[in-house]
Design a protein around this motif. Structure first.
Motif, mmCIF file in Angstrom:
data_model
loop_
_atom_site.group_PDB
_atom_site.id
_atom_site.type_symbol
_atom_site.label_atom_id
_atom_site.label_comp_id
_atom_site.label_asym_id
_atom_site.label_seq_id
_atom_site.Cartn_x
_atom_site.Cartn_y
_atom_site.Cartn_z
ATOM 1 N N LYS A 1 0.744 -1.177 -0.100
ATOM 2 C CA LYS A 1 -0.150 -0.205 0.002
ATOM 3 C C LYS A 1 1.013 1.124 0.041
ATOM 4 O O LYS A 1 0.715 2.174 -0.766
ATOM 5 C CB LYS A 1 -0.946 0.009 1.250
ATOM 6 C CG LYS A 1 -1.961 -1.211 1.183
ATOM 7 C CD LYS A 1 -2.764 -1.302 2.562
ATOM 8 C CE LYS A 1 -2.212 -1.263 3.854
ATOM 9 N NZ LYS A 1 -1.417 -2.497 4.040
ATOM 10 N N SER A 2 1.804 1.418 0.965
ATOM 11 C CA SER A 2 2.710 2.317 0.974
ATOM 12 C C SER A 2 3.454 2.736 -0.436
ATOM 13 O O SER A 2 3.685 3.694 -0.819
ATOM 14 C CB SER A 2 3.866 2.318 2.296
ATOM 15 O OG SER A 2 3.024 2.167 3.246
ATOM 16 N N THR A 3 4.136 1.497 -0.936
ATOM 17 C CA THR A 3 4.683 1.439 -2.140
ATOM 18 C C THR A 3 3.663 1.991 -3.356
ATOM 19 O O THR A 3 4.533 3.020 -4.082
ATOM 20 C CB THR A 3 5.116 -0.011 -2.514
ATOM 21 O OG1 THR A 3 5.736 -0.564 -1.336
ATOM 22 C CG2 THR A 3 5.989 -0.018 -3.846
ATOM 23 N N PHE B 1 2.215 11.346 5.977
ATOM 24 C CA PHE B 1 2.988 10.178 6.163
ATOM 25 C C PHE B 1 2.369 9.030 7.257
ATOM 26 O O PHE B 1 1.623 9.787 7.952
ATOM 27 C CB PHE B 1 4.335 10.409 6.241
ATOM 28 C CG PHE B 1 5.123 10.857 5.063
ATOM 29 C CD1 PHE B 1 5.528 10.097 4.344
ATOM 30 C CD2 PHE B 1 5.048 12.210 4.732
ATOM 31 C CE1 PHE B 1 6.612 10.224 3.342
ATOM 32 C CE2 PHE B 1 5.685 12.507 3.423
ATOM 33 C CZ PHE B 1 6.677 11.661 2.833
ATOM 34 N N GLN B 2 2.574 8.056 6.911
ATOM 35 C CA GLN B 2 2.486 6.937 8.063
ATOM 36 C C GLN B 2 3.074 7.365 9.416
ATOM 37 O O GLN B 2 2.354 7.241 10.348
ATOM 38 C CB GLN B 2 2.550 5.586 7.514
ATOM 39 C CG GLN B 2 2.427 4.358 8.470
ATOM 40 C CD GLN B 2 2.466 3.139 7.468
ATOM 41 O OE1 GLN B 2 3.066 2.934 6.688
ATOM 42 N NE2 GLN B 2 1.959 1.855 8.273
ATOM 43 N N ALA B 3 4.410 7.458 9.135
ATOM 44 C CA ALA B 3 5.116 8.113 10.436
ATOM 45 C C ALA B 3 5.216 9.512 10.660
ATOM 46 O O ALA B 3 4.804 10.277 9.598
ATOM 47 C CB ALA B 3 6.569 7.407 10.120
ATOM 48 N N MET C 1 -2.467 9.794 1.565
ATOM 49 C CA MET C 1 -2.561 9.772 2.939
ATOM 50 C C MET C 1 -2.362 8.391 3.314
ATOM 51 O O MET C 1 -2.978 7.375 2.837
ATOM 52 C CB MET C 1 -3.806 10.217 3.639
ATOM 53 C CG MET C 1 -4.287 11.609 3.084
ATOM 54 S SD MET C 1 -5.907 12.327 3.837
ATOM 55 C CE MET C 1 -5.104 12.802 5.510
ATOM 56 N N ASP C 2 -1.219 7.970 4.040
ATOM 57 C CA ASP C 2 -0.908 6.608 4.407
ATOM 58 C C ASP C 2 -1.232 6.546 5.838
ATOM 59 O O ASP C 2 -0.404 6.881 6.846
ATOM 60 C CB ASP C 2 0.569 6.506 4.142
ATOM 61 C CG ASP C 2 0.813 5.130 4.027
ATOM 62 O OD1 ASP C 2 0.226 4.119 4.575
ATOM 63 O OD2 ASP C 2 2.012 4.869 3.860
ATOM 64 N N GLU C 3 -2.225 5.665 6.163
ATOM 65 C CA GLU C 3 -2.659 5.406 7.464
ATOM 66 C C GLU C 3 -2.564 6.589 8.413
ATOM 67 O O GLU C 3 -1.824 6.430 9.375
ATOM 68 C CB GLU C 3 -1.838 4.179 7.937
ATOM 69 C CG GLU C 3 -2.041 3.121 7.324
ATOM 70 C CD GLU C 3 -1.684 1.779 7.611
ATOM 71 O OE1 GLU C 3 -1.494 1.807 8.914
ATOM 72 O OE2 GLU C 3 -1.050 0.660 7.036
ATOM 73 N N PRO C 4 -3.176 7.730 7.894
ATOM 74 C CA PRO C 4 -2.871 8.996 8.876
ATOM 75 C C PRO C 4 -3.347 9.048 10.274
ATOM 76 O O PRO C 4 -2.933 9.490 11.400
ATOM 77 C CB PRO C 4 -3.337 10.094 7.967
ATOM 78 C CG PRO C 4 -4.466 9.421 7.308
ATOM 79 C CD PRO C 4 -4.167 8.093 7.060
#
Ligand SMILES: Nc1ncnc2c1ncn2[C@@H]1O[C@H](COP(=O)(O)OP(=O)(O)OP(=O)(O)O)[C@@H](O)[C@H]1O
Ligand SMILES: [Mg+2]
Lengths: 291, 284
Positions: B65-67, B101-103, B177-180
């Protein structure tokens, strides 16, 4: 009725909190006084035993000096000057060499660390040479510099530079490598150019590594300058030590050592202040938050 | 199933139209692992996000997913296939894109206002104007009293809001948006989802929202992509026809919502189980 009694309870609670706080503050003050008192006591006992030992010849003052002898030596240097001229001039010369060496070595180390940290290829190519250069005992280079650059300031500065460079370089390099990848990606997407990324992301995030290395490396710069003077000079604290050593003047060696230590402590204090100013964004460590 | 055609219509993947906001066309991406092997992260991946559309991506952990999001930003390049953003092939990092970002990716040495102003400043906006706009956005995410605070002085939810303001201030046409919200508690998360939907409908941006949480995906999205366990590819696509505007606190009790979530979960569950058993076998 109930409202009144609840405000009464609230004020009572406030009062008891205030009392507890005052008590805690008093406890902290007492502890602080205790620590300072114990430190002073240890210093006095140490100096007293040393002085007494020298007076009764348990400790030979010819080799190990004595507090009063050291104090007399410092006092005579301050009032009458040293054999090489006034004391402040010796301190000034050594400090100037140290500072120049420190600044040049630190800036060079930071620049090299950032360039190699940002460029994989350069890092892979040069890492082997840096390892080799770093493994040479640097104090030995002092002799090389005296031969090449003469007895003047340049040779001492050069020695101080090499003492500082590798420490700062290694830390800056590490700091750049540890810079958070998500943060860099974030800056790129927000619109930062490579140069903006270096100045606004890489350098600030490597800053705590760099500052940590500045602490130790100022001491190294001082060692470089003093050893350089030791090996051959016309002025400076190192020469003062080496002259005293030649005359078997233990008082002189100890006195010069103490002056150097005080100089190092003062500069260390200034660097700490600078560091606190630069990284004020950092969370306080837990033990400081409590105090 | 009647409902599937009513609210959760299953779409057949088709070649993306030329004017889509995001078009990922038959992309495969392989990583070279440190020991020199090739690792396929995603394969034969096709995805389209129309302009103004809100797309959610769900799938088991490690499925790519992030990729996928990184392919859209240009931080990663496809091994084969092509990625187009606003009709143009992705060559460099586009100014149209915003990425949450996720992080945690705030700059810890910058105060809240300097963090939010970072985007405009990088893009050459004069400082006074950038700060002005930053102040405006900070107020909109409800942090007006915290302008001068540093990130470590904020709670996790507040930091996420700063990250949202930092991204939205650039007015991205495409929002990734990555698992925000995955690190937030229920109440904060619901509030942030409402805020996000508000901002989205106002800015008319196109969104790709990655999440682990299927219910979050159904509640937010126009379209939900379900990915297979790694190497990831699109397993199925659902169109979510729940009416807008949606209220996050209420929608999860809507019977239609529950039905849709059940249908998609049946689809996703197999992949999650497959991903887990594979993770156990290979030991990671
Ligand atoms: N730089 C890289 N080098 C090698 N492999 C990578 C790299 N980045 C990701 N991968 C691999 O690609 C796969 C997909 O990773 P990705 O981060 O896209 O997963 P994800 O779906 O976002 O997972 P999660 O839900 O846990 O965030 C993983 O198996 C991961 O190990
Ligand atoms: Mg991920």
């Amino acid at each position: 009725m109930t409202a009144i009694s609840s405000t009464d309870r609230a004020t009572a609670r406030e009062a008891s909190i205030a009392v507890a706080e005052a008590r805690a503050r008093a406890r902290l003050r007492r502890r602080y006084a205790l620590v300072i008192g114990l430190r002073l006591a240890i210093l006095i006992v140490f100096l007293g035993l040393w002085e007494l030992g020298a007076d009764y010849n348990f400790i030979d003052p010819f080799f190990f000096s004595s507090p009063s002898g050291i104090w007399q030596q410092i006092w005579s240097w301050v009032t009458e000057g040293t054999s090489q001229g006034p004391l402040w001039l010796q301190m000034y010369v050594t400090l100037e060499e140290t500072f120049l060496g420190f600044v040049i070595g630190a800036l060079g180390g930071i620049a090299a660390g950032i360039i190699l940290g940002r460029n994989r290829l350069l890092a892979d190519v040069f890492s082997i040479y840096i390892k080799i250069a770093n493994s040479v005992p640097r104090v030995v280079l002092g002799s090389v510099f005296i031969i090449a650059l003469g007895l003047g300031m340049a040779s001492k500065v050069a020695l101080a530079v090499v003492m500082v460079f590798f420490v700062v370089f290694a830390n800056a390099f590490q700091g750049v490598r540890e810079a958070d990848r998500a943060m860099i990606a974030n800056a790129r997407i927000l619109g930062a150019s490579p140069w903006q990324i270096t100045t606004t992301v890489i350098i600030p995030s490597a800053m705590s590594w760099i500052l940590a290395s500045l602490h130790v490396s100022f001491g190294f710069a001082l060692v470089g300058a003093v050893v350089g003077e030791f090996l051959g000079a016309k002025q400076g604290m190192g020469l003062l030590i080496s002259t005293a050593q030649g005359a078997f003047n233990a008082n002189g060696v100890f006195a010069a050592m103490i002056i150097l230590a005080v100089m190092a402590l003062v500069v260390e204090f200034i660097i700490t202040r600078f560091e606190n100013y630069v990284v004020k964004w950092r969370p306080a460590p837990f033990n400081e938050q409590g105090a | 199933m009647q409902l599937q055609s009513m609210a959760a219509e299953k779409l057949s993947p088709a070649a993306p139209p030329a004017d889509a906001a995001i078009a990922i066309d038959d992309v495969t991406l392989r990583f070279v692992t440190p020991d020199g092997h090739m690792m396929t992260a995603i394969r034969d991946f096709t995805m389209t996000v129309a302009r103004g559309e809100f797309a959610c991506v769900v799938g088991p952990t490690g499925c790519g997913k992030s990729t996928t999001l990184n392919l859209v930003t240009g931080l990663l390049r496809p091994t084969t296939g092509n990625v187009r953003v606003m009709g143009n092939p992705v060559t460099d990092i586009s100014r149209d894109i915003g990425f949450v970002f996720q992080a945690d990716a705030l700059f810890p040495w910058r105060s809240v206002i300097d963090n939010v102003a970072a985007g405009p400043l990088y893009r050459g906006t004069p400082k006074a104007e950038a700060l002005e706009r930053a102040r405006d956005w900070i107020a909109r995410v409800g942090l007006a009293r915290f302008e001068k605070h540093y990130p470590h002085q904020l709670s996790g939810g507040m930091r996420k809001r700063v990250a949202l303001a930092q991204t939205f201030i650039n007015q991205p046409k495409i929002l990734l948006m990555d698992e925000p919200f995955s690190a937030l508690d229920m109440q904060t998360r619901t509030a942030m989802q409402d805020e996000l939907l508000g901002l989205w409908s106002e800015q008319k941006s196109s969104v790709v929202f990655v999440t682990h949480d299927l219910e979050e995906a159904v509640a937010l999205a126009d379209k939900v992509y379900v990915l297979t366990a790694g190497p990831g590819t699109v397993k199925s696509v659902y169109r979510i026809d729940l009416p807008r505007p949606r209220v996050m606190a209420d929608i999860r009790y809507d019977p239609k919502f529950i039905e849709i979530a059940k249908v998609i979960w049946n689809d996703l569950r197999e992949e999650v189980q497959l991903g887990q058993s594979r993770g156990l076998q290979t030991g990671h």
